[in-house]
Design a protein around this motif. Structure first.
Motif, PDB file in Angstrom:
ATOM      1  N   LYS A 183       0.797  -1.231   0.000  1.00  0.00           N
ATOM      2  CA  LYS A 183       0.000   0.000   0.000  1.00  0.00           C
ATOM      3  C   LYS A 183       0.828   1.278   0.000  1.00  0.00           C
ATOM      4  CE  LYS A 183      -3.857  -2.314   2.302  1.00  0.00           C
ATOM      5  NZ  LYS A 183      -4.605  -2.482   3.559  1.00  0.00           N
ATOM      6  N   VAL A 184       2.128   1.181   0.242  1.00  0.00           N
ATOM      7  CA  VAL A 184       2.960   2.389   0.211  1.00  0.00           C
ATOM      8  C   VAL A 184       3.408   2.644  -1.219  1.00  0.00           C
ATOM      9  CG1 VAL A 184       3.713   2.181   2.595  1.00  0.00           C
ATOM     10  CG2 VAL A 184       5.095   1.151   0.777  1.00  0.00           C
ATOM     11  N   SER A 185       3.621   3.910  -1.544  1.00  0.00           N
ATOM     12  CA  SER A 185       3.919   4.300  -2.922  1.00  0.00           C
ATOM     13  C   SER A 185       5.407   4.177  -3.222  1.00  0.00           C
ATOM     14  CB  SER A 185       3.429   5.725  -3.169  1.00  0.00           C
ATOM     15  OG  SER A 185       4.113   6.630  -2.323  1.00  0.00           O
ATOM     16  N   SER A 186       5.773   4.603  -4.418  1.00  0.00           N
ATOM     17  CA  SER A 186       7.164   4.566  -4.860  1.00  0.00           C
ATOM     18  C   SER A 186       7.374   5.684  -5.864  1.00  0.00           C
ATOM     19  CB  SER A 186       7.481   3.220  -5.522  1.00  0.00           C
ATOM     20  OG  SER A 186       8.750   3.244  -6.161  1.00  0.00           O
ATOM     21  N   ALA A 187       8.612   6.187  -5.948  1.00  0.00           N
ATOM     22  CA  ALA A 187       8.943   7.179  -6.968  1.00  0.00           C
ATOM     23  C   ALA A 187       9.098   6.540  -8.343  1.00  0.00           C
ATOM     24  CB  ALA A 187      10.224   7.917  -6.590  1.00  0.00           C
ATOM     25  N   SER A 188       9.060   5.233  -8.381  1.00  0.00           N
ATOM     26  CA  SER A 188       9.191   4.496  -9.633  1.00  0.00           C
ATOM     27  C   SER A 188       7.823   4.041 -10.130  1.00  0.00           C
ATOM     28  CB  SER A 188      10.080   3.261  -9.426  1.00  0.00           C
ATOM     29  OG  SER A 188      10.057   2.419 -10.561  1.00  0.00           O
TER      30      SER A 188
END
Length: 368
Positions: A183-188
């Motif tokens: 559920k956590v995002s990513s810069a990729s």
């Protein structure tokens, strides 16, 4: 519409009203965790090692329009520019005062800033020993004290720059017993969720942390699997709310860990909203809404409807392909700029394009 709201519109309206009539101040917390140097985990830098330079360079660029600690604007390996380009543009529009708070940057920024006395670089959370308990506790209290010192502010905007921060967020939330996997995002655009989960599970195992104990004392969760930035932001959040101010947490899924730390420190979270970008709230590889609701259902999320699909440069159009998404308080600063100036989302976007073009002229940034 410049923004959309997920949750209670009334709570957002109260923040807008307070900001429109009162004093607004932004604080950008920077710090480092060696978690970001684990290959494949963070693209908030051209190489894993350069992620340790990113917070200082982000904030130097924010203040001066160019970095001082390293002769390059922070970019992804593909050359996509830092979200600080959004933040700097929006600060130029709304002209609010802002402060840089160093809670543990590996490179001390060459700008005037507040340095928390216990600042430290976090260890890789796979060790299960990210920070000493004493240091994590001290950072929380020092930031809380800073909020007490900065009195007379009606609305605080809190942003961050910490590469690897979504992984430490997963660590903090998991240590506190929240279901945060995937559920956590990513810069990729390709979220390395499996790698993040492996790193966090390894850290949990090595820490020997008991979830019930961590929920009674969240500083233990931070000490095992956290970082210097999120605990400092949580401490400042408590101090700001105690002063009667309202708080805009300017960021994406990382803000769920700030909320969780504060909640388990028995902080009443009334008067807090999250403001981020459309790229976060519409991201199929993460779920900010589910994360925030699991921590505190009453918190509303403002989603700024920035759209770079018609941007004149490819480097910005990459944002529409799932790169970067958020950071350095980008979405929240755009929100405050809109509230205080009344400028449309198109006018805000135009100011960002102008800043990018200035970079191309001044620094020879490749005009992608």
């Amino acid at each position: 519409m410049a923004f959309s709201v997920i949750g209670d519109l009334d709570s957002v309206s109260k923040v807008v009203e307070r900001a429109s009539k009162g004093r607004v101040m932004a604080l950008y917390f920077i710090g480092s965790t060696k978690t970001s140097t684990i290959p494949g985990l963070s693209i908030a830098g051209a190489t894993p090692e350069l992620t340790l330079y990113t917070p200082a360079c982000d904030i130097e660029y924010l203040v001066y329009g160019e970095p001082k600690s390293y002769d390059a604007i922070p970019v992804t390996p593909e050359g996509i520019p830092t979200p600080a380009i959004i933040t700097r543009s929006c600060l130029g529009l709304c002209q609010i005062p802002y402060i840089v708070v160093d809670s543990g940057s590996a490179i001390e920024p060459k700008v005037p800033h507040v340095r928390l006395p216990s600042k430290t670089v976090g260890e890789a959370i796979s060790t299960g020993r990210a920070l000493s308990y004493a240091t994590a506790k001290a950072l929380y209290e020092e930031a809380r004290t800073l909020a007490r010192v900065l009195r007379g502010v009606d609305v605080y905007l809190l942003g961050e720059s910490i590469p690897g921060g979504t992984t430490t967020t997963l660590g903090i939330l998991s240590a506190l017993g929240y279901e945060a996997w995937g559920k956590v995002s990513s810069a990729s655009p390709i979220n390395p969720s499996q790698l993040k989960e492996r790193v966090v599970r390894e850290g949990l195992q090595r820490s020997g942390l008991d979830v019930d104990e961590a929920r009674r004392d969240p500083i233990k969760a931070v000490s095992a699997l956290g970082d210097p930035v999120h605990v400092s932001m949580a401490g400042f959040l408590q101090g700001a709310l105690e002063s009667g101010a309202k708080v805009v947490l300017a960021g994406g899924t990382q803000m769920a860990s700030v909320l969780a730390i504060a909640k388990h420190m028995s902080v009443k979270l009334e008067g807090v909203v999250i403001a981020t970008t459309r790229w976060i709230t519409s991201d199929a590889s993460s779920n900010i809404t589910a994360l925030v609701r699991s921590v505190e259902p009453s918190i509303s999320i403002v989603s700024m409807n920035l759209d770079f699909s018609e941007a004149p440069h490819e480097g910005l159009r990459y944002y529409e392909r799932g790169y970067v998404k958020e950071g350095v308080g980008a979405g929240g600063t755009a929100f405050i700029a809109h509230v205080l100036t009344g400028k449309s989302i198109e006018e805000i976007e135009e100011s960002i394009y102008e800043e990018y073009e200035r970079l191309i002229r001044a620094r020879g940034v490749k005009a992608q």
